[in-house]
Design an enzyme around this catalytic site. Structure first.
Site, short mmCIF file in Angstrom:
data_model
loop_
_atom_site.label_atom_id
_atom_site.label_comp_id
_atom_site.label_asym_id
_atom_site.label_seq_id
_atom_site.Cartn_x
_atom_site.Cartn_y
_atom_site.Cartn_z
N LYS A 217 0.84 -1.20 0.00
CA LYS A 217 0.00 0.00 0.00
C LYS A 217 0.88 1.25 0.00
O LYS A 217 2.09 1.18 0.23
CB LYS A 217 -0.90 -0.02 1.24
CG LYS A 217 -0.14 0.01 2.56
CD LYS A 217 -1.06 -0.27 3.75
CE LYS A 217 -0.28 -0.24 5.04
NZ LYS A 217 -1.10 -0.67 6.20
N TYR B 271 14.09 31.20 5.72
CA TYR B 271 12.91 31.92 6.19
C TYR B 271 12.90 32.04 7.70
O TYR B 271 13.18 31.08 8.42
CB TYR B 271 11.63 31.18 5.78
CG TYR B 271 11.33 31.23 4.31
CD1 TYR B 271 11.20 32.44 3.63
CD2 TYR B 271 11.15 30.05 3.60
CE1 TYR B 271 10.91 32.48 2.28
CE2 TYR B 271 10.85 30.07 2.24
CZ TYR B 271 10.73 31.29 1.59
OH TYR B 271 10.44 31.31 0.26
C1 PLP Z 1 -0.29 -1.59 6.86
C2 PLP Z 1 -0.78 -2.87 7.43
C3 PLP Z 1 0.09 -3.95 7.61
C4 PLP Z 1 1.59 -3.82 7.42
O1 PLP Z 1 2.13 -3.17 8.53
P1 PLP Z 1 3.72 -3.00 8.75
O2 PLP Z 1 3.84 -2.49 10.12
O3 PLP Z 1 4.20 -2.04 7.71
O4 PLP Z 1 4.32 -4.34 8.56
C5 PLP Z 1 -0.44 -5.15 8.03
N1 PLP Z 1 -1.76 -5.29 8.28
C6 PLP Z 1 -2.62 -4.27 8.15
C7 PLP Z 1 -4.06 -4.47 8.45
C8 PLP Z 1 -2.17 -3.03 7.74
O5 PLP Z 1 -3.02 -2.00 7.64
#
Ligand code: PLP
Length: 376
Positions: free
Chosen positions: A39, A266
């Site tokens: 993701k 800035y």
């Molecule tokens: C994002 C997510 C993961 C992965 O998490 P990490 O800490 O990056 O390994 C796993 N399960 C769910 C439901 C998530 O939303």
């Protein structure tokens, strides 16, 4: 965004590092399988690059947060199981079922929508029931899980493909909460077994859970951050060998010598103490860097040395106090990654900002070209 690239600022992505990280996670969690979570554009690394490298490393599932991301994967030709980690809006179900995407559910409304989409398509929806064991983001209450599991299991239009949950504190080895969440999850799993429902994948662990909660690996671990070579938290650094897969680099665009007492950037919030060389680097907060990086003691690597970012990071450029280091326009500047013997990792940068490595890499913007680098 960028079709032409002139600015030296880029994110070098090493697919070989992702592959090796996934291989190491696979060894650690075996016999559990690995779902590589891609993701957020593969946590900023590029979703297609990340997915390909993770599959080469032995991942057998891909995890996404949005239906849109699932279709990026299908459109790119990935045929492996893809799990959408939260319920989609009703309008997405038809495409998800047609695209053979496994989908999280935790409400009767979503189960109904999945089943009617499956009926229209003449298919069977693969559903993973998510139980909220204490994270309180999404998921059904444990007490509702049996009824929802029945609703999925008993319909010819859906299949209970998974039962899962998600930890709130697995990144903190001192926390007792994962054990409490795990116990709630096991109770649901046991109740389903008593009800004669089985054959589904059990999964609970994110990267931190996979690394630190041995009892949580079950059939599948859902790892994101660790695949990219970033420890889920400083406390878990070193528990499994990980190689950062992203190196954020730029080059000196301007060099000047300033006397003592001269302000920089800035607000004039940094003032030189003595005569020094101040360099400019063409990357800023529009690229996803924290605006406060210099004010919070952040560094870059230039000329093989660690030098402080000074003053406020601006939208497109930042300044660095190079001291008396001999630097010239075009010299490489590393914001994340190694140069010489030194390294700045995403968790280091994040810690100064009260954030986590995840946010640093996922916020890198579309203006930063992702350039794939070998060797594999
Ligand atoms: C994002 C997510 C993961 C992965 O998490 P990490 O800490 O990056 O390994 C796993 N399960 C769910 C439901 C998530 O939303």
């Amino acid at each position: 965004m960028t079709t032409r690239s002139y600015r030296p600022t880029r994110a070098e992505i090493a697919p070989g590092a992702i592959r090796r990280n996934v291989e190491r996670i696979g060894v650690l969690v075996a016999p559990a399988a690995v779902c590589a979570v891609v993701k957020g554009d593969g946590y900023g690394h590029g979703i297609v690059t990340a997915a390909s490298a993770a599959l080469e490393g032995g991942a057998t599932w891909l995890g996404v947060a949005l239906a849109e991301e699932a279709f990026v994967l299908r459109d790119a030709g990935f045929t492996v199981p893809v799990l959408l980690l939260s319920e989609p809006v009703a309008a997405a179900w038809g495409d998800l079922v047609a695209g053979d995407i496994d989908v999280a559910v935790y409400s009767q409304a979503a189960i109904d929508a999945a089943q009617s989409a499956a009926a229209s398509a003449g298919r069977v929806a693969a559903l993973h029931l998510k139980v909220d064991t204490g994270m309180h983001r999404v998921g059904c209450a444990p007490g509702d899980a049996i009824g929802l599991a029945h609703a999925v299991h008993e319909s010819p239009r859906s299949r209970l493909a998974g039962l899962f949950t998600h930890f709130a504190t697995a990144d903190d080895p001192a926390s007792m909460y994962p054990a409490i969440q795990l116990e709630r999850y096991r109770q649901v799993d046991d109740a389903l077994a008593d009800a004669g429902i089985g054959g589904y994948l059990r999964h609970a662990a994110n990267s931190a859970g996979a690394i630190a909660v041995a009892g949580a690996r079950f059939d599948l671990v859902r790892c994101g951050i660790a695949c990219y070579g970033i420890a889920p938290s400083p406390a878990l650094q070193g528990r499994v060998e990980l190689e950062p897969a992203l190196r954020l680099v730029s080059a000196v665009s301007h060099v000047k010598r300033l006397g003592g007492g001269e302000p920089v950037s800035y607000g004039c919030r940094f003032v030189t103490e003595r005569e020094t060389t101040v360099i400019t680097v063409p990357i800023g907060y529009a690229d996803g860097l924290p605006r406060s990086l210099g004010l919070n003691g952040g560094y870059v690597l230039v000329g093989g040395r660690r030098r402080p970012v000074v003053g406020t990071v601006t939208m497109d450029q930042l300044m660095v106090d190079a001291g008396d280091l001999p630097v010239a326009v075009g010299d490489e500047v590393v914001l994340l990654g190694t140069q010489g013997d030194d390294e700045i990792d995403a968790n280091e940068m994040a810690a100064r900002e009260g954030s986590i490595g995840y946010e640093i890499v996922t916020r890198l913007g579309p203006r930063v070209p992702r350039v794939t680098v070998g060797p594999n």
